[in-house]
Design a protein around this motif. Sequence first.
Motif, mmCIF file in Angstrom:
data_model
loop_
_atom_site.group_PDB
_atom_site.id
_atom_site.type_symbol
_atom_site.label_atom_id
_atom_site.label_comp_id
_atom_site.label_asym_id
_atom_site.label_seq_id
_atom_site.Cartn_x
_atom_site.Cartn_y
_atom_site.Cartn_z
ATOM 1 N N PHE A 82 0.859 -1.187 0.000
ATOM 2 C CA PHE A 82 0.000 0.000 0.000
ATOM 3 C C PHE A 82 0.893 1.235 0.000
ATOM 4 O O PHE A 82 1.792 1.352 0.840
ATOM 5 C CB PHE A 82 -0.905 0.059 1.236
ATOM 6 C CG PHE A 82 -2.181 -0.732 1.111
ATOM 7 C CD1 PHE A 82 -3.117 -0.410 0.131
ATOM 8 C CD2 PHE A 82 -2.443 -1.787 1.963
ATOM 9 C CE1 PHE A 82 -4.302 -1.135 0.016
ATOM 10 C CE2 PHE A 82 -3.625 -2.520 1.851
ATOM 11 C CZ PHE A 82 -4.559 -2.197 0.873
ATOM 12 N N ALA A 83 0.644 2.154 -0.927
ATOM 13 C CA ALA A 83 1.292 3.453 -0.849
ATOM 14 C C ALA A 83 0.639 4.235 0.287
ATOM 15 O O ALA A 83 -0.574 4.135 0.497
ATOM 16 C CB ALA A 83 1.138 4.189 -2.165
ATOM 17 N N SER A 84 1.452 4.985 1.030
ATOM 18 C CA SER A 84 0.954 5.729 2.192
ATOM 19 C C SER A 84 1.666 7.072 2.272
ATOM 20 O O SER A 84 2.818 7.187 1.849
ATOM 21 C CB SER A 84 1.230 4.929 3.475
ATOM 22 O OG SER A 84 2.605 4.610 3.562
ATOM 23 N N ASP A 85 0.978 8.069 2.836
ATOM 24 C CA ASP A 85 1.652 9.378 2.932
ATOM 25 C C ASP A 85 2.629 9.424 4.103
ATOM 26 O O ASP A 85 3.519 10.264 4.138
ATOM 27 C CB ASP A 85 0.628 10.528 2.973
ATOM 28 C CG ASP A 85 -0.267 10.512 4.202
ATOM 29 O OD1 ASP A 85 0.067 9.832 5.207
ATOM 30 O OD2 ASP A 85 -1.323 11.181 4.179
ATOM 31 N N ASN A 86 2.456 8.506 5.058
ATOM 32 C CA ASN A 86 3.311 8.424 6.251
ATOM 33 C C ASN A 86 3.270 9.686 7.104
ATOM 34 O O ASN A 86 4.162 9.914 7.924
ATOM 35 C CB ASN A 86 4.767 8.088 5.884
ATOM 36 C CG ASN A 86 5.484 7.342 7.005
ATOM 37 O OD1 ASN A 86 4.858 6.613 7.769
ATOM 38 N ND2 ASN A 86 6.794 7.542 7.116
ATOM 39 N N THR A 87 2.245 10.501 6.938
ATOM 40 C CA THR A 87 2.141 11.727 7.740
ATOM 41 C C THR A 87 0.764 11.852 8.408
ATOM 42 O O THR A 87 0.625 12.621 9.347
ATOM 43 C CB THR A 87 2.366 12.992 6.881
ATOM 44 O OG1 THR A 87 1.404 12.998 5.806
ATOM 45 C CG2 THR A 87 3.762 13.031 6.308
ATOM 46 N N CYS A 88 -0.233 11.143 7.932
ATOM 47 C CA CYS A 88 -1.573 11.299 8.513
ATOM 48 C C CYS A 88 -1.589 10.675 9.914
ATOM 49 O O CYS A 88 -0.654 9.989 10.324
ATOM 50 C CB CYS A 88 -2.641 10.654 7.618
ATOM 51 S SG CYS A 88 -2.723 8.841 7.722
ATOM 52 N N GLU A 89 -2.674 10.906 10.623
ATOM 53 C CA GLU A 89 -2.756 10.435 12.013
ATOM 54 C C GLU A 89 -2.683 8.903 12.100
ATOM 55 O O GLU A 89 -2.105 8.350 13.044
ATOM 56 C CB GLU A 89 -4.071 10.937 12.618
ATOM 57 C CG GLU A 89 -4.044 11.052 14.117
ATOM 58 C CD GLU A 89 -5.271 11.777 14.679
ATOM 59 O OE1 GLU A 89 -5.803 12.697 14.004
ATOM 60 O OE2 GLU A 89 -5.697 11.403 15.776
ATOM 61 N N ILE A 90 -3.266 8.232 11.119
ATOM 62 C CA ILE A 90 -3.241 6.766 11.118
ATOM 63 C C ILE A 90 -1.823 6.266 10.849
ATOM 64 O O ILE A 90 -1.337 5.339 11.512
ATOM 65 C CB ILE A 90 -4.238 6.216 10.065
ATOM 66 C CG1 ILE A 90 -5.665 6.713 10.336
ATOM 67 C CG2 ILE A 90 -4.186 4.691 10.012
ATOM 68 C CD1 ILE A 90 -6.263 6.278 11.659
ATOM 69 N N CYS A 91 -1.129 6.876 9.883
ATOM 70 C CA CYS A 91 0.265 6.499 9.610
ATOM 71 C C CYS A 91 1.136 6.736 10.834
ATOM 72 O O CYS A 91 1.953 5.883 11.207
ATOM 73 C CB CYS A 91 0.822 7.318 8.445
ATOM 74 S SG CYS A 91 0.301 6.744 6.818
ATOM 75 N N ARG A 92 0.953 7.889 11.468
ATOM 76 C CA ARG A 92 1.801 8.216 12.620
ATOM 77 C C ARG A 92 1.567 7.247 13.781
ATOM 78 O O ARG A 92 2.454 7.037 14.610
ATOM 79 C CB ARG A 92 1.596 9.676 13.039
ATOM 80 C CG ARG A 92 2.413 10.631 12.140
ATOM 81 C CD ARG A 92 2.264 12.077 12.570
ATOM 82 N NE ARG A 92 0.989 12.621 12.143
ATOM 83 C CZ ARG A 92 0.156 13.307 12.914
ATOM 84 N NH1 ARG A 92 0.458 13.527 14.191
ATOM 85 N NH2 ARG A 92 -0.984 13.757 12.434
ATOM 86 N N ALA A 93 0.365 6.664 13.804
ATOM 87 C CA ALA A 93 0.101 5.639 14.826
ATOM 88 C C ALA A 93 0.668 4.285 14.412
ATOM 89 O O ALA A 93 0.538 3.307 15.142
ATOM 90 C CB ALA A 93 -1.403 5.530 15.077
ATOM 91 N N GLY A 94 1.281 4.218 13.207
ATOM 92 C CA GLY A 94 1.924 2.970 12.795
ATOM 93 C C GLY A 94 1.070 2.073 11.916
ATOM 94 O O GLY A 94 1.407 0.913 11.703
ATOM 95 N N TYR A 95 -0.005 2.615 11.377
ATOM 96 C CA TYR A 95 -0.893 1.803 10.531
ATOM 97 C C TYR A 95 -0.922 2.342 9.097
ATOM 98 O O TYR A 95 -1.975 2.638 8.541
ATOM 99 C CB TYR A 95 -2.289 1.697 11.169
ATOM 100 C CG TYR A 95 -2.211 0.777 12.350
ATOM 101 C CD1 TYR A 95 -2.386 -0.594 12.199
ATOM 102 C CD2 TYR A 95 -1.838 1.266 13.594
ATOM 103 C CE1 TYR A 95 -2.217 -1.457 13.265
ATOM 104 C CE2 TYR A 95 -1.663 0.405 14.670
ATOM 105 C CZ TYR A 95 -1.862 -0.956 14.497
ATOM 106 O OH TYR A 95 -1.687 -1.810 15.543
ATOM 107 N N GLN A 96 0.272 2.405 8.494
ATOM 108 C CA GLN A 96 0.395 2.983 7.155
ATOM 109 C C GLN A 96 -0.438 2.253 6.112
ATOM 110 O O GLN A 96 -0.833 2.856 5.114
ATOM 111 C CB GLN A 96 1.876 2.990 6.725
ATOM 112 C CG GLN A 96 2.745 3.998 7.482
ATOM 113 C CD GLN A 96 3.361 3.434 8.738
ATOM 114 O OE1 GLN A 96 2.925 2.402 9.259
ATOM 115 N NE2 GLN A 96 4.384 4.092 9.246
#
Lengths: 336, 336
Positions: A82-96
């Motif tokens: 999955f491509a991810s922005d790695n900056t949103c709240e979900i990504c920052r919580a480790g769920y990219q």
Amino acid sequence: MLYAPGDVRVEQRPDPTIEKPTDAVIRTVAACVCGSDLWPYRGIEAVNGPSPMGHEYVGVVEEVGSDVRLVRPGQFVVGSFFASDNTCEICRAGYQSSCVRREPVGALGAQAERLRVPLADGTLVATPEAPSDDLVPSLLAASDVLGTGWFGAVAAKAGPGRTVAVVGDGAVGLLGVLAARQLGAERIIAMSRHENRQKLALEYGATDIVAERGDDGVAAIKELTGGLGAHSVIEAVGTPESMMQAIRATRPGGHVGYVGVAHGVELPGEELFFSHVHLHGGPAPVRRFLPELIDLIHARAIDPGRVFDLTLPLDQAAEGYRAMDQRRAIKTLLRP
Amino acid sequence: MLYAPGDVRVEQRPDPTIEKPTDAVIRTVAACVCGSDLWPYRGIEAVNGPSPMGHEYVGVVEEVGSDVRLVRPGQFVVGSFFASDNTCEICRAGYQSSCVRREPVGALGAQAERLRVPLADGTLVATPEAPSDDLVPSLLAASDVLGTGWFGAVAAKAGPGRTVAVVGDGAVGLLGVLAARQLGAERIIAMSRHENRQKLALEYGATDIVAERGDDGVAAIKELTGGLGAHSVIEAVGTPESMMQAIRATRPGGHVGYVGVAHGVELPGEELFFSHVHLHGGPAPVRRFLPELIDLIHARAIDPGRVFDLTLPLDQAAEGYRAMDQRRAIKTLLRP
């Protein structure tokens, strides 16, 4: 391209180009066939017309969009499915892999000479230097099966003092064994009935092998754990049988990490309630683990690339699928 | 005694006696009717002949068996619905309600003047002193509904910086709100459509009320949480609808703590997989929390006894069940 169940074809397609300013285009150095690619190959998942395939890849960046800041042409990179922005709240919580802007890379087809990767800055991780050729399989494993086995082990809370059982002896299950070992598990029980896979499991750190499945497999795990069940169980198959085997092999208060893509699974609520297990899993947020995994591979502390027991040129992809479908290979690496 | 769905009778039964050296017999000071007692009362669970009812109790120890070391006659004690040895490996991990020697107290019938409690040393917790009468309802709440709401909040990882949603506005849901507040949750959304319960939820620390249910309820939670869902959701009902509402209201990577006794629940594996939630719950290990809860109650830091909005003498137990069944009462306290 998968045209229909069992019908894999290699064909010339237009080179991908930068479509959005956050894209990168990479020259694929290696790709591979995933256990989850076998679901549509076997007709268990629908195939809607000719579909590009593949979501595991390492390569060299050829071009980046105007908004890409962290990734540069010439870098050797590892991405994931999955491509991810790695900056949103979900990504920052480790769920990219649940990023609010996530895009499936599989739809673009990584089993190809070139690949467009969306959200390149949040998706791709560059290696510290151009890797020597013998590290390429391990870096490719990090792209999915290692990251997925690792997530399974983390979700199952594998760690010091804990007994870990692993349901499934495909590449993900075997690398779940490796992950549990790295995370410090005391005892690791691999559930496998195939001799070559048992052997690799033991080399990756398994302390026990259980060949039984289903109720017998659960009974064997209970017998090895004083009647209580394992503290941690990694589920790496995705069938109703494997899920129930995992839940029933876990002691009350223990943890099931399930990473096999669920197919046809319905969990009985009342049994789950009284099981007292923790249940966590889903599509692995591989991006969370990539920096650490790349470091371990470069330091030659782990050798996950050994799950590839068949390497073929890309134009023989069809044979790569066949070999995995017929269990002649654990996992096929494709070289463009 | 429950004779059949809807048929509650109060009758004279022989006084319980010490049957095993680990037993205690207590004089019940207060007991109550549980939401889970309504499952058989409504005929949703089978009633196999006349059954003693009740598994929530506080009382004074009258007699102990020869192996009982920690509990003494004259002590005021709080117990819970599973007797546990509190020494086995499962108990020591905090899952006393799955103790390898557990016995259901409900089968013995706590809605009675006297009760035999198995494994007394591992099951009963004495209060620091004889409590004043106004603390009795709160101590009784600790026996199940508070301990269960607390476990739901702990399983859902309610805590600082987290938004917690609570599905269910019965006593357990309301005390889940109280627990989330005590555990430091930043925002607590109570899902309730009953004005008196909304009011108590707000007094227990809820910051928001959502009256919608099902898909609309999920949409309301998403709207309150930037489209992501709550970090933590406490499920305190146990139906298929409430479980899916809880799972869907949770953000990826978030935690569902489910403590409603599951009835007819089948969880769709694929949706659960892609939801990325943590799922944990089951019969609350109330014993784990009792010492802390008793301290909070004695310090008057919490007032969970307010969920009892109907108090009746034991011989009017039938009316206590009716009032809860008809939602005229949140929870009925019975005084022998």
